[in-house]
Design a protein around this motif. Structure first.
Motif, PDB file in Angstrom:
ATOM      1  N   LYS A   2       0.953  -1.316  -0.048  1.00 47.11           N
ATOM      2  CA  LYS A   2       0.137  -0.313   0.080  1.00 47.11           C
ATOM      3  C   LYS A   2       0.874   1.286  -0.045  1.00 47.11           C
ATOM      4  CE  LYS A   2      -3.877   2.320   2.520  1.00 47.11           C
ATOM      5  NZ  LYS A   2      -4.749   2.126   3.357  1.00 47.11           N
ATOM      6  N   HIS A   3       1.815   1.192   0.724  1.00 49.94           N
ATOM      7  CA  HIS A   3       2.874   2.291   0.988  1.00 49.94           C
ATOM      8  C   HIS A   3       3.603   2.572  -0.489  1.00 49.94           C
ATOM      9  CE1 HIS A   3       5.897   5.339   2.135  1.00 49.94           C
ATOM     10  NE2 HIS A   3       6.672   4.514   1.529  1.00 49.94           N
ATOM     11  N   ASP A   4       4.043   1.463  -1.109  1.00 51.83           N
ATOM     12  CA  ASP A   4       4.590   1.507  -2.434  1.00 51.83           C
ATOM     13  C   ASP A   4       3.584   2.262  -3.315  1.00 51.83           C
ATOM     14  OD1 ASP A   4       6.789   0.442  -1.018  1.00 51.83           O
ATOM     15  OD2 ASP A   4       6.533  -1.231  -2.418  1.00 51.83           O
ATOM     16  N   ILE A   5       2.463   2.014  -3.274  1.00 53.01           N
ATOM     17  CA  ILE A   5       1.515   2.491  -4.385  1.00 53.01           C
ATOM     18  C   ILE A   5       1.193   3.733  -4.085  1.00 53.01           C
ATOM     19  CG2 ILE A   5      -0.854   2.272  -5.456  1.00 53.01           C
ATOM     20  CD1 ILE A   5      -0.689  -0.710  -4.992  1.00 53.01           C
ATOM     21  N   THR A   6       0.922   4.222  -2.849  1.00 52.12           N
ATOM     22  CA  THR A   6       0.440   5.649  -2.641  1.00 52.12           C
ATOM     23  C   THR A   6       1.556   6.675  -2.798  1.00 52.12           C
ATOM     24  OG1 THR A   6       0.678   5.115  -0.100  1.00 52.12           O
ATOM     25  CG2 THR A   6      -1.211   4.766  -1.090  1.00 52.12           C
ATOM     26  N   GLY A   8       3.970   6.100  -4.879  1.00 49.69           N
ATOM     27  CA  GLY A   8       4.535   5.924  -6.053  1.00 49.69           C
ATOM     28  C   GLY A   8       5.937   5.252  -6.480  1.00 49.69           C
ATOM     29  N   SER A   9       6.420   4.795  -5.265  1.00 47.30           N
ATOM     30  CA  SER A   9       7.954   4.315  -5.400  1.00 47.30           C
ATOM     31  C   SER A   9       7.681   2.787  -6.002  1.00 47.30           C
ATOM     32  CB  SER A   9       8.529   3.872  -3.862  1.00 47.30           C
ATOM     33  OG  SER A   9       7.564   3.159  -2.930  1.00 47.30           O
ATOM     34  N   TRP A  10       6.442   2.122  -6.080  1.00 42.13           N
ATOM     35  CA  TRP A  10       6.208   0.809  -6.759  1.00 42.13           C
ATOM     36  C   TRP A  10       6.873   1.087  -8.145  1.00 42.13           C
ATOM     37  CZ3 TRP A  10       4.064   0.323 -11.348  1.00 42.13           C
ATOM     38  CH2 TRP A  10       3.271   1.355 -11.993  1.00 42.13           C
ATOM     39  N   ALA A  11       6.978   2.295  -8.838  1.00 41.23           N
ATOM     40  CA  ALA A  11       7.254   2.397 -10.142  1.00 41.23           C
ATOM     41  C   ALA A  11       8.990   2.029 -10.406  1.00 41.23           C
ATOM     42  CB  ALA A  11       6.980   3.690 -10.810  1.00 41.23           C
ATOM     43  N   ALA A  12       9.648   2.608  -9.132  1.00 42.59           N
ATOM     44  CA  ALA A  12      11.149   2.651  -9.358  1.00 42.59           C
ATOM     45  C   ALA A  12      11.508   1.376  -8.408  1.00 42.59           C
ATOM     46  CB  ALA A  12      11.717   3.908  -8.942  1.00 42.59           C
ATOM     47  N   ARG A  13      10.715   0.791  -7.729  1.00 39.48           N
ATOM     48  CA  ARG A  13      11.283  -0.295  -6.636  1.00 39.48           C
ATOM     49  C   ARG A  13      11.537  -1.522  -7.492  1.00 39.48           C
ATOM     50  NH1 ARG A  13       8.910  -1.710  -0.649  1.00 39.48           N
ATOM     51  NH2 ARG A  13      10.301  -3.598  -0.461  1.00 39.48           N
ATOM     52  N   ARG A  14      12.557  -2.450  -7.185  1.00 37.49           N
ATOM     53  CA  ARG A  14      12.737  -3.778  -7.454  1.00 37.49           C
ATOM     54  C   ARG A  14      12.078  -4.712  -6.810  1.00 37.49           C
ATOM     55  NH1 ARG A  14      17.898  -4.091 -10.839  1.00 37.49           N
ATOM     56  NH2 ARG A  14      17.127  -6.044 -10.739  1.00 37.49           N
ATOM     57  N   TYR A  15      11.279  -5.594  -7.254  1.00 37.55           N
ATOM     58  CA  TYR A  15      10.454  -6.750  -6.701  1.00 37.55           C
ATOM     59  C   TYR A  15      11.141  -8.127  -6.959  1.00 37.55           C
ATOM     60  CZ  TYR A  15       7.145  -3.096  -5.647  1.00 37.55           C
ATOM     61  OH  TYR A  15       6.695  -1.989  -5.154  1.00 37.55           O
ATOM     62  N   GLU A  16      11.246  -8.975  -6.104  1.00 39.06           N
ATOM     63  CA  GLU A  16      11.611 -10.460  -6.537  1.00 39.06           C
ATOM     64  C   GLU A  16      10.365 -11.041  -7.326  1.00 39.06           C
ATOM     65  OE1 GLU A  16      13.318 -14.559  -4.357  1.00 39.06           O
ATOM     66  OE2 GLU A  16      13.142 -12.687  -3.361  1.00 39.06           O
ATOM     67  N   VAL A  17      10.748 -11.726  -8.510  1.00 40.99           N
ATOM     68  CA  VAL A  17       9.623 -12.556  -9.160  1.00 40.99           C
ATOM     69  C   VAL A  17      10.068 -13.703  -8.971  1.00 40.99           C
ATOM     70  CG1 VAL A  17       8.640 -12.753 -11.256  1.00 40.99           C
ATOM     71  CG2 VAL A  17       9.311 -10.288 -10.533  1.00 40.99           C
ATOM     72  N   ILE A  18       9.174 -14.867  -8.502  1.00 43.35           N
ATOM     73  CA  ILE A  18       9.331 -16.126  -8.583  1.00 43.35           C
ATOM     74  C   ILE A  18       8.134 -16.755  -9.276  1.00 43.35           C
ATOM     75  CG2 ILE A  18      10.438 -15.932  -6.209  1.00 43.35           C
ATOM     76  CD1 ILE A  18       7.836 -17.204  -5.181  1.00 43.35           C
ATOM     77  N   ARG A  37      -4.155  -3.130  -8.051  1.00 43.73           N
ATOM     78  CA  ARG A  37      -3.932  -2.042  -7.000  1.00 43.73           C
ATOM     79  C   ARG A  37      -3.528  -0.734  -7.406  1.00 43.73           C
ATOM     80  NH1 ARG A  37      -2.333  -4.489  -0.973  1.00 43.73           N
ATOM     81  NH2 ARG A  37      -3.967  -6.494  -1.219  1.00 43.73           N
ATOM     82  N   VAL A  38      -2.857  -0.780  -8.536  1.00 42.80           N
ATOM     83  CA  VAL A  38      -2.116   0.670  -9.018  1.00 42.80           C
ATOM     84  C   VAL A  38      -3.180   1.206  -9.696  1.00 42.80           C
ATOM     85  CG1 VAL A  38      -0.424   1.557 -10.708  1.00 42.80           C
ATOM     86  CG2 VAL A  38       0.574  -0.005  -8.931  1.00 42.80           C
ATOM     87  N   ALA A  39      -3.862   0.407 -10.636  1.00 44.06           N
ATOM     88  CA  ALA A  39      -4.998   1.072 -11.342  1.00 44.06           C
ATOM     89  C   ALA A  39      -6.088   1.645 -10.479  1.00 44.06           C
ATOM     90  CB  ALA A  39      -5.492  -0.039 -12.345  1.00 44.06           C
ATOM     91  N   ASP A  40      -6.661   0.745  -9.383  1.00 46.22           N
ATOM     92  CA  ASP A  40      -7.516   1.325  -8.356  1.00 46.22           C
ATOM     93  C   ASP A  40      -7.164   2.523  -7.757  1.00 46.22           C
ATOM     94  OD1 ASP A  40     -10.019   1.116  -7.318  1.00 46.22           O
ATOM     95  OD2 ASP A  40      -8.687   0.901  -5.509  1.00 46.22           O
ATOM     96  N   HIS A  41      -5.794   2.639  -7.505  1.00 44.41           N
ATOM     97  CA  HIS A  41      -5.279   3.759  -6.817  1.00 44.41           C
ATOM     98  C   HIS A  41      -5.392   5.099  -7.747  1.00 44.41           C
ATOM     99  CE1 HIS A  41      -2.966   6.484  -4.092  1.00 44.41           C
ATOM    100  NE2 HIS A  41      -2.429   6.834  -5.347  1.00 44.41           N
ATOM    101  N   ARG A  42      -4.917   4.880  -9.054  1.00 38.76           N
ATOM    102  CA  ARG A  42      -5.116   5.862 -10.010  1.00 38.76           C
ATOM    103  C   ARG A  42      -6.589   6.261 -10.252  1.00 38.76           C
ATOM    104  NH1 ARG A  42      -6.435   6.356 -15.472  1.00 38.76           N
ATOM    105  NH2 ARG A  42      -5.336   8.061 -16.621  1.00 38.76           N
ATOM    106  N   TYR A  43      -7.496   5.415 -10.340  1.00 36.43           N
ATOM    107  CA  TYR A  43      -8.812   5.682 -10.633  1.00 36.43           C
ATOM    108  C   TYR A  43      -9.348   6.547  -9.328  1.00 36.43           C
ATOM    109  CZ  TYR A  43     -14.062   5.007 -10.531  1.00 36.43           C
ATOM    110  OH  TYR A  43     -15.357   5.315 -10.799  1.00 36.43           O
TER     111      TYR A  43
END
Length: 187
Positions: A2-6, A8-18, A37-43
């Motif tokens: 939630k913090h990453d989305i609100t 905006g840090s989600w766009a630059a943050r690296r996430y581990e994908v498995i 969740r990003v789309a809902d936040h934008r909406y």
């Protein structure tokens, strides 16, 4: 998340994908969940700023058109893109379901947009709006549609105040990201 989305840090943050099943724990989530969740936040942000979704245009030809209601027509791919006086075409560069959104002020629609990216608001300051021309809108409003798609059930009609509406494209680094209509003047 939630913090990453609100923030905006989600766009630059690296996430581990498995691959495989999601491990137990609160820090694991699916990519589809993040994007939803990003789309809902934008909406929610756009709703708070006076925007509403009037409908969705399914784009199959990487192109969206806006025309005076009754003036919209299907195009032959061999023909040049028409721009004016009753129809304007925007090359979206993507095939996607694009929302047609309008913004109101004092109970009246003052702007209509179709964004081909989900961060047009964030990057708007990095580009500029290139004016294509003016639509002289009558009582029937305008229609947004894919001008190369052969089905007639893929359009969104937006009722607007009669008058002149400027048609422009947001360009950032040479790429068109959004098609916009704005009132020429307010009475």
């Amino acid at each position: 998340m939630k913090h990453d989305i609100t923030s905006g840090s989600w766009a630059a943050r690296r996430y581990e994908v498995i691959r495989g099943d999601r491990p137990a724990g609160t820090n694991w989530f699916g990519v589809d969940e993040l994007l939803e969740r990003v789309a809902d936040h934008r909406y929610q942000q756009r709703l708070a700023a006076g925007w509403r979704v009037d409908g969705v245009v399914v784009i199959d030809s990487a192109t969206v058109a806006v025309a005076l209601t009754g003036a919209g027509r299907r195009l032959d791919p061999k023909d040049p893109l028409p721009n004016g006086p009753d129809m304007y075409v925007y090359w979206t560069r993507v095939d996607n379901d694009l929302p047609v959104e309008s913004r109101t002020a004092n109970g009246e629609v003052v702007e209509v947009r179709v964004d081909s990216v989900d961060d047009a608001d964030e990057v708007e300051g990095d580009g500029e709006w290139e004016e294509l021309g003016v639509l002289a809108v009558g009582a029937d409003g305008v229609v947004f549609f894919d001008p190369y798609r052969q089905r007639d059930d893929n359009s969104v009609t937006v009722r607007l105040a009669e008058g002149e509406w400027r048609v422009s494209i947001l360009r950032v680094a040479g790429d068109g990201l959004s098609l916009r209509l704005m009132r020429e003047r307010f009475d």
